[in-house]
Design an enzyme around this catalytic site. Structure first.
Site, mmCIF file in Angstrom:
data_model
loop_
_atom_site.group_PDB
_atom_site.id
_atom_site.type_symbol
_atom_site.label_atom_id
_atom_site.label_comp_id
_atom_site.label_asym_id
_atom_site.label_seq_id
_atom_site.Cartn_x
_atom_site.Cartn_y
_atom_site.Cartn_z
ATOM 1 N N VAL A 13 154.483 0.233 -56.991
ATOM 2 C CA VAL A 13 153.963 1.528 -57.014
ATOM 3 C C VAL A 13 152.705 1.326 -56.508
ATOM 4 O O VAL A 13 152.221 1.979 -55.349
ATOM 5 C CB VAL A 13 154.185 2.182 -58.167
ATOM 6 C CG1 VAL A 13 153.495 3.233 -57.970
ATOM 7 C CG2 VAL A 13 155.636 2.497 -58.279
ATOM 8 N N THR A 51 154.891 5.593 -64.903
ATOM 9 C CA THR A 51 156.130 6.387 -65.525
ATOM 10 C C THR A 51 155.800 6.351 -66.983
ATOM 11 O O THR A 51 156.078 5.295 -67.764
ATOM 12 C CB THR A 51 157.592 5.962 -65.142
ATOM 13 O OG1 THR A 51 157.585 6.102 -64.034
ATOM 14 C CG2 THR A 51 158.696 7.051 -65.870
ATOM 15 N N GLU A 97 155.195 9.229 -59.719
ATOM 16 C CA GLU A 97 155.813 8.493 -58.544
ATOM 17 C C GLU A 97 157.340 8.533 -58.367
ATOM 18 O O GLU A 97 157.995 8.452 -59.247
ATOM 19 C CB GLU A 97 155.317 6.980 -58.306
ATOM 20 C CG GLU A 97 155.588 6.482 -56.803
ATOM 21 C CD GLU A 97 155.352 7.252 -55.852
ATOM 22 O OE1 GLU A 97 154.188 7.421 -55.737
ATOM 23 O OE2 GLU A 97 156.186 7.695 -55.109
ATOM 24 N N LEU A 110 159.103 7.166 -55.459
ATOM 25 C CA LEU A 110 159.721 6.413 -54.428
ATOM 26 C C LEU A 110 160.777 5.474 -54.967
ATOM 27 O O LEU A 110 160.993 5.061 -56.070
ATOM 28 C CB LEU A 110 158.451 5.589 -53.900
ATOM 29 C CG LEU A 110 157.805 4.318 -54.888
ATOM 30 C CD1 LEU A 110 158.492 3.209 -55.054
ATOM 31 C CD2 LEU A 110 156.477 4.097 -54.419
ATOM 32 N N LYS A 111 161.465 5.101 -54.083
ATOM 33 C CA LYS A 111 162.840 4.264 -54.112
ATOM 34 C C LYS A 111 162.612 2.921 -53.470
ATOM 35 O O LYS A 111 162.005 2.730 -52.284
ATOM 36 C CB LYS A 111 164.047 5.032 -53.335
ATOM 37 C CG LYS A 111 164.447 6.287 -53.977
ATOM 38 C CD LYS A 111 165.656 6.809 -53.325
ATOM 39 C CE LYS A 111 165.565 7.132 -52.141
ATOM 40 N NZ LYS A 111 164.853 8.147 -51.504
ATOM 41 N N GLU A 112 162.675 1.818 -54.128
ATOM 42 C CA GLU A 112 162.603 0.642 -53.778
ATOM 43 C C GLU A 112 163.453 0.399 -52.580
ATOM 44 O O GLU A 112 164.662 0.745 -52.514
ATOM 45 C CB GLU A 112 162.919 -0.498 -54.856
ATOM 46 C CG GLU A 112 161.851 -0.563 -55.781
ATOM 47 C CD GLU A 112 162.163 -1.810 -57.046
ATOM 48 O OE1 GLU A 112 162.732 -2.549 -56.614
ATOM 49 O OE2 GLU A 112 161.491 -1.517 -57.999
ATOM 50 N N TYR A 161 177.819 9.137 -55.695
ATOM 51 C CA TYR A 161 178.622 8.000 -55.335
ATOM 52 C C TYR A 161 178.845 7.267 -56.679
ATOM 53 O O TYR A 161 178.004 6.967 -57.299
ATOM 54 C CB TYR A 161 178.081 6.942 -54.349
ATOM 55 C CG TYR A 161 177.873 7.608 -53.001
ATOM 56 C CD1 TYR A 161 178.972 7.329 -51.962
ATOM 57 C CD2 TYR A 161 176.855 8.346 -52.670
ATOM 58 C CE1 TYR A 161 178.948 7.964 -50.956
ATOM 59 C CE2 TYR A 161 176.718 8.863 -51.439
ATOM 60 C CZ TYR A 161 177.658 8.704 -50.465
ATOM 61 O OH TYR A 161 177.878 9.374 -49.274
ATOM 62 N N GLY A 189 179.853 3.654 -59.069
ATOM 63 C CA GLY A 189 179.596 2.477 -58.587
ATOM 64 C C GLY A 189 178.192 2.135 -59.543
ATOM 65 O O GLY A 189 177.711 2.979 -60.227
ATOM 66 N N CYS A 214 163.133 0.065 -62.121
ATOM 67 C CA CYS A 214 162.868 0.542 -63.368
ATOM 68 C C CYS A 214 163.701 1.703 -63.711
ATOM 69 O O CYS A 214 163.611 2.439 -64.837
ATOM 70 C CB CYS A 214 161.215 1.139 -63.071
ATOM 71 S SG CYS A 214 161.244 2.031 -61.746
HETATM 72 N N1 LIG Z 1 159.221 0.268 -58.987
HETATM 73 C C1 LIG Z 1 159.677 1.491 -58.695
HETATM 74 O O1 LIG Z 1 160.528 1.778 -57.777
HETATM 75 C C2 LIG Z 1 158.987 2.604 -59.362
HETATM 76 C C3 LIG Z 1 159.235 3.809 -58.832
HETATM 77 C C4 LIG Z 1 158.564 4.923 -59.780
HETATM 78 C C5 LIG Z 1 157.893 4.523 -60.652
HETATM 79 N N2 LIG Z 1 157.592 3.339 -61.101
HETATM 80 C C6 LIG Z 1 156.854 3.435 -62.409
HETATM 81 O O2 LIG Z 1 155.468 2.816 -61.752
HETATM 82 C C7 LIG Z 1 154.888 2.055 -62.613
HETATM 83 C C8 LIG Z 1 154.265 0.619 -62.147
HETATM 84 O O3 LIG Z 1 155.752 0.051 -61.386
HETATM 85 P P1 LIG Z 1 155.827 -1.302 -60.735
HETATM 86 O O4 LIG Z 1 157.333 -1.197 -60.494
HETATM 87 O O5 LIG Z 1 154.916 -1.096 -59.705
HETATM 88 O O6 LIG Z 1 155.375 -2.483 -61.696
HETATM 89 P P2 LIG Z 1 154.996 -3.904 -61.376
HETATM 90 O O7 LIG Z 1 155.487 -4.551 -62.468
HETATM 91 O O8 LIG Z 1 155.677 -4.307 -60.154
HETATM 92 O O9 LIG Z 1 153.361 -3.964 -61.128
HETATM 93 C C9 LIG Z 1 152.554 -3.671 -62.175
HETATM 94 C C10 LIG Z 1 151.271 -4.276 -61.817
HETATM 95 O O10 LIG Z 1 150.333 -3.999 -62.679
HETATM 96 C C11 LIG Z 1 149.423 -5.453 -62.982
HETATM 97 N N3 LIG Z 1 148.741 -4.752 -64.076
HETATM 98 C C12 LIG Z 1 149.209 -4.926 -65.551
HETATM 99 N N4 LIG Z 1 148.153 -4.290 -66.251
HETATM 100 C C13 LIG Z 1 146.937 -4.433 -65.564
HETATM 101 C C14 LIG Z 1 145.692 -3.821 -65.653
HETATM 102 N N5 LIG Z 1 145.012 -3.835 -66.860
HETATM 103 N N6 LIG Z 1 144.941 -3.779 -64.592
HETATM 104 C C15 LIG Z 1 145.192 -3.947 -63.502
HETATM 105 N N7 LIG Z 1 146.482 -4.099 -63.115
HETATM 106 C C16 LIG Z 1 147.272 -4.474 -64.249
HETATM 107 C C17 LIG Z 1 150.556 -6.372 -62.963
HETATM 108 O O11 LIG Z 1 149.895 -7.504 -63.060
HETATM 109 C C18 LIG Z 1 151.341 -5.944 -62.032
HETATM 110 O O12 LIG Z 1 151.081 -6.747 -60.881
HETATM 111 C C19 LIG Z 1 155.881 1.738 -63.872
HETATM 112 O O13 LIG Z 1 155.303 2.749 -64.982
HETATM 113 C C20 LIG Z 1 157.073 2.203 -63.150
HETATM 114 O O14 LIG Z 1 157.994 2.649 -64.132
HETATM 115 C C21 LIG Z 1 158.089 2.439 -60.478
#
Ligand SMILES: NC(=O)c1ccc[n+]([C@@H]2O[C@H](COP(=O)([O-])OP(=O)(O)OC[C@H]3O[C@@H](n4cnc5c(N)ncnc54)[C@H](O)[C@@H]3O)[C@@H](O)[C@H]2O)c1
Length: 314
Positions: free
Chosen positions: A11, A121, A154, A156-158, A257, A259, A266
Site C-alpha cells: 500500500v 486497515t 485503501e 486497492l487490489k494486488e 465467482y 472458488g 490481506c
Molecule cells: N496489500 C493489500 O492489498 C492491501 C489493500 C488494502 C489495504 N491494505 C492494508 O494496508 C496496510 C499495509 O499493508 P501492506 O500490504 O502494504 O503491508 P506490508 O507488510 O507489505 O508493508 C508494511 C511495511 O511497513 C513497514 N513498517 C512497519 N513498521 C513501520 C514503522 N514504524 N515505520 C515505517 N515503516 C514500518 C514494514 O517494514 C513494511 O515494509 C495493512 O493494514 C493492510 O491490511 C493492504
C-alpha cells in the site's frame, strides 16, 4: 505538495509512487533498511504490473525518495500517511503496534502542524488511539502543536493496484475537520477528475467502511462457495446458476465467482480481524454457516462469521 508515507509495502509503495507521479514530492519511510536500500537502487520488492516504471521514473526525477530516517520523514510532509502492516494478533484481531509506533514517532518529531492519515486497515476507534499517541508524545516534549487525524482506507487490489489507485472506485475521507477534507480533495484531485469519487464522512464511519466492504465481499464469496457445494450435490452447474442470478440487478455479476477468494493477501486477515471479545458486533454472513476458503485455506480453516470490533466506548 509534500507527502510522507510510513511503510513501503504494497500500500505504501503504490501510494507513494502514484502521488509522486502526479507531481508531489514524496518521502517513503520504512524501518526495514534492506527494503529501503533495494528501493533506492530501483529494485521493487513486490510484483505489481507497471509499478517498477512509476517508481523508477519518479525516483530519478527526485520526487520519490526512500529512507529509514523517521525524523526527516516527519519533517518533510504536511501529509503523513500511515501505511504500515496490521497483521493478525493472536486472537485474529488487528495488531496495531506498527500503527501506534508511527503515531508516536510523528508526535516525537513534528515541529509544526501535520495531517496524519491512516491508510492501514484498522478497527473502528484506531484514529482516536492515534490521536492519543500523538498528543501524548507532544505533551511529553512540553510543546503545544496542532494536528489532525484522518481515516483514508485503501481498497486497492494486488495485481491491479496502480489502476485501482489511479482510477479509484471511491476515495473515502474520514475527518472531523472540513478544512482537512478540502486539503485531501486537492491532494486527490488528479485521481478524481471524470466524476467526484471522494466521499467525505466522519472518522469512525470511514474506518467501518473498510471492514464493511470486506465483510460484504467475503459474504459474496462465502455464499457462492456454499452454493457451488449445493450445485455439486444436486447435479446443477454453478456457472449457469451464477449467470442466472447475476442478471438480477440487485445481485449483479461482480464478485460472485465460486472458488478461491481474491482481493489481496490481506483480505482473509482483515475479515478475521476484530472477531473479538465481548465488545463486538457480529455481522453474520448472509448464510451464517457459510465457509470461505481463501487461497491456501481449507475446509478445516473456515471463517464462519464476520465481525467488527467496536471501540471501547460502545
Ligand atoms: N496489500 C493489500 O492489498 C492491501 C489493500 C488494502 C489495504 N491494505 C492494508 O494496508 C496496510 C499495509 O499493508 P501492506 O500490504 O502494504 O503491508 P506490508 O507488510 O507489505 O508493508 C508494511 C511495511 O511497513 C513497514 N513498517 C512497519 N513498521 C513501520 C514503522 N514504524 N515505520 C515505517 N515503516 C514500518 C514494514 O517494514 C513494511 O515494509 C495493512 O493494514 C493492510 O491490511 C493492504
Amino acid at each position: 505538495m509534500k507527502i510522507t508515507v510510513f511503510g513501503s509495502g504494497y500500500v505504501g509503495l503504490v501510494t507513494g509512487a502514484c502521488l509522486a507521479d502526479v507531481g508531489n514530492h514524496v518521502v517513503c519511510v520504512d524501518i526495514d533498511a534492506g527494503k529501503v536500500e533495494r528501493l533506492s537502487k530501483g529494485e521493487i520488492p513486490i510484483y505489481e504490473p507497471g509499478l517498477d516504471d512509476v517508481v523508477k521514473r519518479n525516483h530519478e526525477a527526485g520526487r520519490l525518495q526512500f529512507t529509514t530516517d523517521i525524523k526527516s520523514g516527519v519533517d518533510h510532509g504536511l501529509f503523513q500517511f500511515i501505511a504500515v502492516g496490521t497483521p493478525p494478533d493472536e486472537d485474529g484481531s488487528a495488531d496495531l503496534q506498527h500503527v501506534v509506533a508511527v503515531a508516536r514517532s510523528v508526535g516525537e518529531h513534528m515541529d509544526e502542524y501535520r495531517i496524519i492519515i491512516d491508510k492501514s486497515t484498522v478497527p473502528v476507534g484506531t484514529a482516536d488511539r492515534v490521536r492519543d499517541e500523538v498528543a501524548a508524545s507532544i505533551k511529553n516534549r512540553g510543546v503545544d502543536l496542532e494536528f489532525d487525524v484522518v481515516s483514508n482506507p485503501e481498497f486497492l487490489k494486488e495485481g491491479a493496484a496502480l489502476e485501482d489507485f489511479m482510477r479509484p472506485d471511491r476515495i473515502i475521507v474520514g475527518t472531523d475537520n472540513p478544512r482537512v477534507t478540502e486539503l485531501l480533495r486537492l491532494l486527490y484531485e488528479p485521481f478524481n477528475r471524470s466524476r467526484d469519487r471522494l466521499i467525505a464522512m466522519d472518522i469512525r464511519s470511514a474506518e467501518l467502511t473498510k471492514y464493511a466492504a470486506n465483510a460484504m465481499l467475503a459474504t459474496k464469496i462465502s455464499f457462492m462457495n456454499e452454493l457451488a457445494n449445493v450445485a455439486e450435490r444436486v447435479g446443477a452447474d454453478i456457472e449457469q446458476v451464477r449467470i442466472g442470478i447475476g442478471s438480477d440487478p440487485r445481485i449483479g455479476y461482480h464478485f460472485i465467482y465460486p472458488g478461491c477468494g481474491y482481493g489481496g493477501s490481506c483480505f482473509p486477515k482483515d475479515v478475521k480481524a476484530g472477531c473479538c471479545s465481548t465488545r463486538s458486533m457480529r455481522i453474520s454472513t448472509a448464510i451464517s454457516r457459510a465457509r470461505w476458503w481463501p487461497s491456501g485455506g481449507s475446509r478445516s480453516n473456515p471463517i464462519p462469521t464476520i465481525c467488527v470490533r467496536l471501540p471501547a466506548a460502545c
